[in-house]
Write an enzyme that holds these catalytic residues in place. Structure first.
Site, PDB file in Angstrom:
ATOM      1  N   ARG A 191      50.500  45.911  -3.282  1.00 54.37           N
ATOM      2  CA  ARG A 191      51.546  45.390  -2.404  1.00 54.37           C
ATOM      3  C   ARG A 191      51.976  46.337  -1.269  1.00 54.37           C
ATOM      4  O   ARG A 191      52.942  46.046  -0.572  1.00 54.37           O
ATOM      5  CB  ARG A 191      52.785  44.963  -3.210  1.00 54.37           C
ATOM      6  N   ASP A 192      51.245  47.428  -1.078  1.00 61.01           N
ATOM      7  CA  ASP A 192      51.573  48.292   0.065  1.00 61.01           C
ATOM      8  C   ASP A 192      50.326  49.042   0.534  1.00 61.01           C
ATOM      9  O   ASP A 192      50.337  50.266   0.703  1.00 61.01           O
ATOM     10  CB  ASP A 192      52.685  49.279  -0.304  1.00 61.01           C
ATOM     11  N   ILE A 193      49.252  48.290   0.749  1.00 59.16           N
ATOM     12  CA  ILE A 193      48.010  48.882   1.234  1.00 59.16           C
ATOM     13  C   ILE A 193      48.160  49.241   2.713  1.00 59.16           C
ATOM     14  O   ILE A 193      48.442  48.376   3.547  1.00 59.16           O
ATOM     15  CB  ILE A 193      46.824  47.914   1.050  1.00 59.16           C
TER      16      ILE A 193
ATOM     17  N   ASN B 229      48.715  55.383   2.390  1.00 59.87           N
ATOM     18  CA  ASN B 229      48.630  55.257   0.941  1.00 59.87           C
ATOM     19  C   ASN B 229      47.188  55.364   0.438  1.00 59.87           C
ATOM     20  O   ASN B 229      46.870  54.935  -0.672  1.00 59.87           O
ATOM     21  CB  ASN B 229      49.248  53.940   0.475  1.00 59.87           C
TER      22      ASN B 229
ATOM     23  N   THR C  33      54.926  47.001   3.813  1.00 65.50           N
ATOM     24  CA  THR C  33      55.191  47.498   5.158  1.00 65.50           C
ATOM     25  C   THR C  33      54.843  46.399   6.148  1.00 65.50           C
ATOM     26  O   THR C  33      53.734  45.859   6.124  1.00 65.50           O
ATOM     27  CB  THR C  33      54.348  48.758   5.432  1.00 65.50           C
TER      28      THR C  33
END
Length: 285
Positions: free
Chosen positions: A83-85, A89, A132
């Site tokens: 959920r935040d690729i 990261n 993001t």
């Protein structure tokens, strides 16, 4: 990272073991004075965001994209969504300049263990606007039901950024406005001139407007392998400084087209002007 995020990431990392996932070594917690941290493996190559600011080896796109795809495939197999690729990261371990390195997914503070029934039945129990904004799938922005395909959308933006070395919708300074262009108008970043059709088609399928039209990770990995076996495609992807698009616009080398449309967003999802203004909660990313 707050204590809740630390706890979440700790619980996830203890259960994840894969070459393309950051390795958890231990944790420190002290209630008084409140101190907590995670001990993770050291990745000497830094994060992908920083690496994209420098010249990269010919195999860079293939190593990073395939590594991230394999890490995501493992996560989804373990019933997790990241959920935040995004580039910051993804950590690089090894000798990046020589091309002997490994890409590893990190930061699992927003990851979630997904119940199979929730994904298959479209049960809306996953938090909206998580991640993001510049890399967030349109269905997540619009507070709709979402599933593993949301990670695939973000992965498409990651591949695009590896190729262009530019942030998605970079000319749009506000992340909220960039998210609105994606969720309400079906916009996507422009594909670089000269991009091989097989590459543009893969990215286009991964950021398709309808989640059900995005390929699964096992198919993405197969297509990435095929790209690596094509000498002409490999040569185009090997550019040490990528293929920027927004810089070409600034230099007058490309028409002023900052976004492209991936698909028509149904009118009922676009809503009224007032609904658009209220679409994006209060989160800041």
């Amino acid at each position: 990272m707050g204590l809740d995020g630390w706890t979440t990431e700790l619980l996830h990392l203890k259960k994840l073991h894969h070459a393309n996932i950051i390795r958890f070594l231990g944790a420190i917690y002290n209630p008084n004075p409140l101190t907590y941290c995670l001990v993770l493996e050291y990745c000497n190559g830094g994060d992908l965001d920083v690496a994209l600011e420098q010249d990269t080896p010919p195999t860079f796109f293939n190593i990073v994209s395939t590594g991230v795809a394999n890490g995501l495939f493992y996560l989804h197999k373990m019933k997790y969504m990241h959920r935040d690729i995004k580039p910051s990261n993804v950590l690089l371990s090894g000798d990046v300049n020589s091309g002997h390195f490994v890409a590893k997914l990190t930061d699992f503070g927003l990851a979630v263990k997904v119940q199979t029934t929730s994904v298959n039945n479209g049960k809306k129990d996953l938090t909206a606007e998580t991640g993001t904004y510049r890399y967030m799938a349109p269905e997540v922005i619009r507070h709709e039901t979402y599933n593993y395909a949301a990670d695939v959308y973000s992965f498409a933006l990651l591949m695009w950024q590896i190729i262009t070395r530019e942030k998605p919708f970079e000319p749009i300074k506000s992340q909220i406005e960039a998210a609105g262009a994606v969720a309400l108008e079906g916009k996507r970043p422009p594909i670089p001139d000269g991009c091989p059709p097989t590459v543009s088609m893969l990215i286009g399928k991964c950021w398709a407007e309808k989640p059900g039209e995005r390929p699964e990770l096992k198919d993405i990995i197969k297509r990435l392998d095929d790209l690596g076996a094509n000498a002409a495609v490999e040569a185009w992807l090997a550019s040490p400084r990528g293929h920027p698009v927004y810089k070409q616009v600034q230099q007058g080398e490309r028409p002023i087209t900052l976004t492209e449309t991936a698909g028509k967003v149904p009118q009922k999802k676009r809503g009224s002007v007032l609904q658009r203004r209220g679409l994006f909660g209060l989160k800041k990313k």
